[in-house]
Design an enzyme around this catalytic site. Structure first.
Site, mmCIF file in Angstrom:
data_model
loop_
_atom_site.group_PDB
_atom_site.id
_atom_site.type_symbol
_atom_site.label_atom_id
_atom_site.label_comp_id
_atom_site.label_asym_id
_atom_site.label_seq_id
_atom_site.Cartn_x
_atom_site.Cartn_y
_atom_site.Cartn_z
ATOM 1 N N PHE A 19 26.915 -19.697 93.372
ATOM 2 C CA PHE A 19 26.750 -18.688 92.733
ATOM 3 C C PHE A 19 26.310 -18.717 91.445
ATOM 4 C CE2 PHE A 19 26.998 -14.120 91.451
ATOM 5 C CZ PHE A 19 27.249 -13.420 92.638
ATOM 6 N N HIS A 27 33.411 -6.140 89.575
ATOM 7 C CA HIS A 27 33.683 -7.474 90.610
ATOM 8 C C HIS A 27 34.033 -8.607 89.996
ATOM 9 C CE1 HIS A 27 33.548 -9.242 94.576
ATOM 10 N NE2 HIS A 27 32.596 -9.984 93.942
#
Ligand code: INI
Length: 158
Positions: free
Chosen positions: A23, A89
């Site tokens: 990521f 998040h």
């Protein structure tokens, strides 16, 4: 006189595991470059470095734990980049990554190093991944070598 222990930065004969998050790969690949450079410039042979890619920073701790448990590594380095977006998040990912790595570090026989950026935006992160603020991957590599050497010295006190 007091006995003072300091870890040195000689990485010859060390075996190092690196767990890196995919990521934000445009950032983490630069952290990885910095870490590899830091290890090699302090004597760690390329053949003694194992790099494991995981999906995101949340997954770093579980693989770091497996590597640390193998008994084959002198240190394990975790690299990731958590960048703030519109929702919260990122907060949970960053918190759990830090908590997970800290927990593995405390329970492992070898140092487990926290090389995870937590930034407001991409620019801040890139500045710390080989930009004007240096490369936190390199810093993590040096911390790994120093801590591995320090642990040996501390264990010799027994
Ligand atoms: N993982 C990161 O490494 N950085 C982030 O910024 C990020 N954000 O913001 O979502 C992120 N999420 C993925 C997460 O690490 C897990 O891979 C995913 O939740 C699956 O467990």
């Amino acid at each position: 006189m007091a006995q003072v222990l300091k870890g040195h930065l000689h990485g010859e004969d060390m075996r190092i595991g690196i767990v890196v998050a995919r990521f934000n790969e445009h950032i983490t690949s630069k952290l990885l470059e910095g870490a590899l450079e830091g290890l090699k410039s302090h004597g760690v042979a390329s053949s003694d470095i194992v790099v494991v890619w995981v999906p995101g920073s949340f997954e770093l701790a579980s693989i770091a734990e497996r590597l640390a448990q193998q008994g084959d590594f002198d240190a394990v380095i975790c690299l990731g980049a958590v960048v703030k977006h519109e929702t919260d998040h990122y907060y949970y990912v960053a918190t759990e990554a830090a908590r997970g790595i800290a927990s593995v570090a405390r329970e492992s026989e070898v140092p487990v190093i926290f090389g995870v950026l937590t930034c407001e935006n991409d620019q801040q992160a890139l500045e710390r991944a080989g930009g004007k603020e240096g490369n936190k991957g390199t810093d993590a590599a040096l911390a790994a070598i120093e801590m591995a050497n320090l642990l040996k010295l501390v264990d010799e006190l027994r």
